[in-house]
Design an enzyme around this catalytic site. Sequence first.
Site, mmCIF file in Angstrom:
data_model
loop_
_atom_site.group_PDB
_atom_site.id
_atom_site.type_symbol
_atom_site.label_atom_id
_atom_site.label_comp_id
_atom_site.label_asym_id
_atom_site.label_seq_id
_atom_site.Cartn_x
_atom_site.Cartn_y
_atom_site.Cartn_z
ATOM 1 N N THR A 1 -5.873 -1.628 -1.699
ATOM 2 C CA THR A 1 -4.477 -1.765 -1.277
ATOM 3 C C THR A 1 -4.342 -1.156 0.108
ATOM 4 O O THR A 1 -4.857 -0.069 0.373
ATOM 5 C CB THR A 1 -3.528 -1.045 -2.254
ATOM 6 O OG1 THR A 1 -3.644 -1.639 -3.540
ATOM 7 C CG2 THR A 1 -2.083 -1.146 -1.778
ATOM 8 N N LEU B 1 -3.173 5.352 -2.496
ATOM 9 C CA LEU B 1 -3.236 3.897 -2.525
ATOM 10 C C LEU B 1 -4.657 3.531 -2.930
ATOM 11 O O LEU B 1 -5.621 4.144 -2.455
ATOM 12 C CB LEU B 1 -2.925 3.294 -1.155
ATOM 13 C CG LEU B 1 -1.477 3.340 -0.659
ATOM 14 C CD1 LEU B 1 -1.389 2.741 0.735
ATOM 15 C CD2 LEU B 1 -0.552 2.603 -1.611
ATOM 16 N N ASP B 2 -4.800 2.540 -3.799
ATOM 17 C CA ASP B 2 -6.130 2.088 -4.174
ATOM 18 C C ASP B 2 -6.903 1.658 -2.932
ATOM 19 O O ASP B 2 -6.310 1.259 -1.924
ATOM 20 C CB ASP B 2 -6.041 0.897 -5.132
ATOM 21 C CG ASP B 2 -5.243 1.221 -6.385
ATOM 22 O OD1 ASP B 2 -5.337 2.371 -6.856
ATOM 23 O OD2 ASP B 2 -4.538 0.325 -6.872
ATOM 24 N N ALA B 3 -8.220 1.699 -3.022
ATOM 25 C CA ALA B 3 -9.041 1.284 -1.886
ATOM 26 C C ALA B 3 -8.726 -0.147 -1.473
ATOM 27 O O ALA B 3 -8.735 -0.481 -0.281
ATOM 28 C CB ALA B 3 -10.522 1.428 -2.229
#
Length: 242
Positions: A110, A106-108
Amino acid sequence: MTDGEGIRLQKVLAGAGVGSRRVCEDLIVAGRVAVNGTIVRELGTRVEPTDVLHVDGLRVQLDDTHTTLALNKPFGVLSAMSDDRGRPTVADYLDGETRLFHVGRLDADTEGLLLLTNDGELAHRLAHPSYEVPKTYVARVRGHVARGVGKRLRGGITLDDGPAHADSFTVLEARPEESIVEIVLHSGRNRIVRRMLEAVGHPVIALTRTSFGPVRLGQLRSGATRAVAGTELARLQREVGL
């Protein structure tokens, strides 16, 4: 399966996270438990570690050397086990006693559900695009989402790295300035949800993953973990053919 040796079936099932000892006894009596492919109804049944158990057709994971966790990843945390720049990582939320690795990323920016496991085959299959495991996201986006946006996303749009489409799309709340939407897709491409929503004119303000296959975030608080075990783990394994 044995009569005099081994461990009582209901104790093994309870230890694997299927339910309480009493619940497991009820499952056995109801004929919902199979040992090595044979339905058993006797509460005195004993099993060995090599026996294969199913409940309602779902295999029960008995190998306690494998651990699978659900983490509610907070905003700003990297999907990594370490960072040479000292930024917070998901490893900061684990006890460190068991070596785990994250399933995908997961993106930072998100937050939400991230799976971690030391079961290499499970992790490989969950991350592999050929198994098409659905993931659900809830996004707060800019602008009022018009009725035709969902149809366009389900039908497919073209991004810089190729076509992309949503499995489903639902507007949960729509206001003039911003809306809340739910999108389900099986692609794991980099920042795919953000790019898809921006492509249809609704940049993401905040994004949360709420499910990964049959595993749901539920009420798990930010930064907390819980075990994925019992029938939930069995459903996850079945999702990828294990």
